[in-house]
Design a protein around this motif. Structure first.
Motif, mmCIF file in Angstrom:
data_model
loop_
_atom_site.group_PDB
_atom_site.id
_atom_site.type_symbol
_atom_site.label_atom_id
_atom_site.label_comp_id
_atom_site.label_asym_id
_atom_site.label_seq_id
_atom_site.Cartn_x
_atom_site.Cartn_y
_atom_site.Cartn_z
ATOM 1 N N TYR A 173 0.922 -1.251 -0.011
ATOM 2 C CA TYR A 173 -0.048 -0.119 0.017
ATOM 3 C C TYR A 173 0.938 1.395 0.093
ATOM 4 N N ASP A 174 1.824 1.508 0.718
ATOM 5 C CA ASP A 174 2.580 2.459 0.972
ATOM 6 C C ASP A 174 3.310 2.675 -0.224
ATOM 7 N N GLY A 175 3.708 1.760 -0.990
ATOM 8 C CA GLY A 175 4.477 2.109 -2.294
ATOM 9 C C GLY A 175 3.662 2.379 -3.479
ATOM 10 N N MET A 176 2.293 2.312 -3.282
ATOM 11 C CA MET A 176 1.565 2.551 -4.556
ATOM 12 C C MET A 176 1.583 4.179 -4.790
ATOM 13 N N ASP A 177 1.199 4.586 -5.916
ATOM 14 C CA ASP A 177 1.101 5.875 -6.101
ATOM 15 C C ASP A 177 -0.296 6.495 -5.633
ATOM 16 N N GLU A 178 -0.502 7.734 -5.857
ATOM 17 C CA GLU A 178 -1.879 8.140 -5.179
ATOM 18 C C GLU A 178 -3.019 7.568 -5.949
ATOM 19 N N PHE A 179 -3.044 7.601 -7.207
ATOM 20 C CA PHE A 179 -4.111 7.411 -7.822
ATOM 21 C C PHE A 179 -4.586 5.835 -7.544
ATOM 22 N N THR A 180 -3.554 4.794 -7.340
ATOM 23 C CA THR A 180 -3.831 3.546 -7.209
ATOM 24 C C THR A 180 -4.457 3.553 -5.632
ATOM 25 N N ARG A 181 -3.766 4.054 -4.870
ATOM 26 C CA ARG A 181 -4.063 4.125 -3.551
ATOM 27 C C ARG A 181 -5.399 4.693 -3.364
ATOM 28 N N SER A 182 -5.767 5.445 -4.037
ATOM 29 C CA SER A 182 -7.119 6.143 -4.037
ATOM 30 C C SER A 182 -8.216 5.145 -4.534
ATOM 31 N N SER A 183 -7.741 4.300 -5.789
ATOM 32 C CA SER A 183 -8.794 3.430 -6.271
ATOM 33 C C SER A 183 -8.908 2.071 -5.271
ATOM 34 N N TYR A 184 -7.860 1.709 -4.653
ATOM 35 C CA TYR A 184 -7.927 0.737 -3.709
ATOM 36 C C TYR A 184 -8.806 1.070 -2.463
ATOM 37 N N ASP A 185 -8.789 2.457 -1.994
ATOM 38 C CA ASP A 185 -9.328 2.863 -0.726
ATOM 39 C C ASP A 185 -10.891 2.748 -1.261
ATOM 40 N N GLU A 186 -11.199 3.144 -2.468
ATOM 41 C CA GLU A 186 -12.791 3.196 -2.669
ATOM 42 C C GLU A 186 -13.340 1.754 -2.694
ATOM 43 N N LEU A 187 -12.693 0.731 -3.028
ATOM 44 C CA LEU A 187 -13.105 -0.747 -3.123
ATOM 45 C C LEU A 187 -13.265 -1.311 -1.659
ATOM 46 N N GLU A 188 -12.249 -0.795 -0.875
ATOM 47 C CA GLU A 188 -12.063 -1.356 0.528
ATOM 48 C C GLU A 188 -13.274 -0.461 1.158
ATOM 49 N N HIS A 189 -13.644 0.660 1.072
ATOM 50 C CA HIS A 189 -14.614 1.426 1.703
ATOM 51 C C HIS A 189 -16.186 1.108 1.230
ATOM 52 N N GLU A 190 -15.961 0.523 -0.077
ATOM 53 C CA GLU A 190 -17.400 0.144 -0.684
ATOM 54 C C GLU A 190 -17.917 -1.412 -0.034
ATOM 55 N N MET A 191 -16.847 -2.131 0.074
ATOM 56 C CA MET A 191 -17.049 -3.313 0.636
ATOM 57 C C MET A 191 -17.377 -3.410 2.214
ATOM 58 N N LEU A 192 -16.807 -2.680 2.898
ATOM 59 C CA LEU A 192 -17.070 -2.513 4.246
ATOM 60 C C LEU A 192 -18.475 -1.973 4.593
ATOM 61 N N LYS A 193 -18.743 -0.731 3.722
ATOM 62 C CA LYS A 193 -20.035 -0.276 3.710
ATOM 63 C C LYS A 193 -21.109 -1.079 3.515
ATOM 64 N N LYS A 194 -21.099 -1.959 2.366
ATOM 65 C CA LYS A 194 -22.287 -2.975 2.156
ATOM 66 C C LYS A 194 -22.258 -4.104 3.314
ATOM 67 N N ALA A 195 -20.991 -4.352 3.604
ATOM 68 C CA ALA A 195 -21.190 -5.424 4.731
ATOM 69 C C ALA A 195 -21.861 -5.013 5.793
ATOM 70 N N TYR A 196 -21.722 -4.134 6.298
ATOM 71 C CA TYR A 196 -22.120 -3.612 7.689
ATOM 72 C C TYR A 196 -23.533 -3.123 7.442
#
Length: 508
Positions: A239-262
């Motif tokens: 994660y720390d080695g990713m560029d800003e755009f990739t981290r942002s894309s990954y964060d979106e996926l993480e957020h969406e999965m957590l949101k739907k799960a809960y």
């Protein structure tokens, strides 16, 4: 190049996570709705329905963020008759609507040393002893598409161990399996299933498999069509080695999965299991009888309700799931001979229980013998069976109809179309059973009611006798009836009537 591929992959996945599916034409019009007082004229308690909102709380479940942002989940409802009856009584005419547009759940702060822990297989083993229920919702945020939510609950703690969602889309079913430990999300498996759910669910279907710990996505493996079915793996230490755009894309996926799960957890945790029971009352000559007085009761519980048929002879009500015994219905109408239907056994996981047509005749006249096609027609298996074997029979009263049955062992990829078949599903296997209206499909007329009016009946026996019976859903158009499945040793009722105009792949 590799980094670019990962970037593209995460962008695609993030987009997919927030996208929905088109409403599946095959879903019955009212499949996502509980019984609403549609002229049934019930004289007892009002016909119950569903809502994820507790009586004392006006907020929609899932809207209230945890003060600490740590998603500490509370225990859910008990899967028992009394809890179900109380919910049914308190939530008359409510709608069960799910909304994933709520933006309240944020991932926890990443600390850089998260490691993936693959514990979902142990949770799967635990669910063998869990209670099981299924509830049907309508998605408010995706044009009312239908989504079935199944929950496996630890009976000792009332904490949910696993949730499976099935959304009926135009060309497939979008599935998500959420695994929890003490109310915390630990694993998500999201994938697409075949239109009729005929893929064996062994975890090998292409999709997204993501692990979580303390509300941080610690890893994700993606191998679905969005990346050309080429496996792309993400590890948290990248994660720390990713560029800003990739981290942002990954964060979106993480957020969406957590949101739907809960959000899903909060919705299903407040709703016990119950079933919509419905049908018609008719006379000897094919007419319908309105204002028939009906009484339903349970032998194992102090439960009795009265209601009447509407102008079309139709009745419907929502009843608690009753595992201990059977329901019975008594119909009375003027000088007609009272008609009784016994042995209505509604097992956990049932959403709709169609009775079919109950026939009545005036005193002194014969009653059409079709009323014996219900559960009380036959208790003993027509075939001699050994332990673990089932005999499945199929029949229908309308001689003009052109129906066939299809039994499918999904693990072994075998199918059978005999009207009387003996099956022995593996403990780890999966078996599904369908009834298909061949003429309706061949004619290209998916809006036919021929299957619905055929009085088709499917019965399942084990060595001790009848264990399940299913009647074709009445009053709905459709050419494919998805009847039941046997999965991990459990018989699960499905009772979906789907509209399909193309050549059914089930008959290949």
């Amino acid at each position: 190049m590799k980094k670019r591929l990962l970037t593209i992959t995460l962008v695609i996945c993030a987009c997919l996570a927030v996208s929905g599916c088109k409403k599946k034409n095959a879903a019955p019009k009212d499949a996502g709705e509980p019984a609403q007082d549609q002229g049934t004229g019930e004289t007892g308690e009002t016909a119950p329905a569903e809502d994820t909102t507790p009586v004392q709380d006006a907020k929609t479940p899932g809207e209230e963020p945890e003060p600490t942002g740590r998603f500490t989940m509370k225990s859910g409802v008990a899967d028992d008759f009394d809890t179900s009856w109380k919910y049914v009584h308190d939530h008359a005419n409510d709608m069960l609507v799910l909304n994933y547009d709520i933006d309240v759940y944020e991932p926890a702060k990443r600390n850089g040393d998260e490691k993936a822990e693959d514990i979902h297989k142990e949770i799967d083993k635990k669910t063998d002893k869990d209670t099981f229920r299924k509830v049907r919702f309508t998605r408010a945020d995706k044009a009312g598409s239908t989504i079935d939510i199944s929950a496996f609950t630890d009976p000792s703690t009332l904490m949910i161990d696993k949730i499976v969602t099935c959304e009926y889309c135009a060309n497939a079913r979008e599935m998500s399996e959420y695994y929890f430990e003490d109310g915390r999300l630990v694993y998500v498996y999201a994938y697409k299933d075949a239109l009729y759910g005929t893929e064996y669910k062994d975890g090998s279907l292409p999709g997204k498999k993501c692990t979580f710990k303390d509300n941080v996505m610690t890893g994700c493996v993606i191998d679905d069509e969005d990346v050309g079915n080429k496996k792309v793996t993400y590890e948290a230490d990248q994660y720390d080695g990713m560029d800003e755009f990739t981290r942002s894309s990954y964060d979106e996926l993480e957020h969406e999965m957590l949101k739907k799960a809960y959000i899903t957890y909060n919705y299903i945790s407040k709703v016990p299991g119950f079933a919509r029971l419905y049908g018609y009352v008719g006379d000897e000559f094919g007419g319908v009888l309105s204002n028939v007085h009906m009484k339903i009761s349970s032998k194992a519980h102090e439960y009795e309700r009265e209601f009447v048929t509407n102008g079309d002879g139709f009745f419907e009500m929502i009843v608690p799931i009753n595992q201990e015994d059977d329901y019975g219905i008594v119909c009375e109408y003027g000088d007609y001979v009272p008609s009784t239907v016994d042995d209505i056994r509604i097992v956990p996981g049932t959403l709709d229980y169609p009775i079919g047509v109950i026939y009545m005749a005036p005193a002194g006249q014969g009653v059409h013998d079709a009323n014996t096609y219900l559960l009380n027609a036959n208790y003993s298996s027509p075939k001699k069976l050994s332990e673990g074997e089932y005999c499945v029979t199929f029949s229908y009263a309308d001689e003009k109809a052109d129906l066939c049955c299809v039994g499918m062992d999904l693990k072994k990829k075998k199918r059978d179309q005999d009207k009387m078949m003996v099956i022995k599903p593996d403990k780890e296997g999966q078996f599904k059973y369908f009834v298909v209206d061949r003429r309706g499909i061949d004619s290209g007329n998916p809006m036919t009611y021929e299957l619905s009016s055929s009085e088709a009946v499917v019965k399942v026996y084990d060595k001790d006798g009848l264990v399940a019976s299913y009647q074709a859903p009445v009053g709905n158009a459709g050419t494919v009836w998805e009847v039941f499945e046997v999965r991990n040793g459990r018989i699960l009722p499905l009772n979906n009537l789907m509209i399909e105009s193309e050549k059914a792949p089930l008959l290949k």
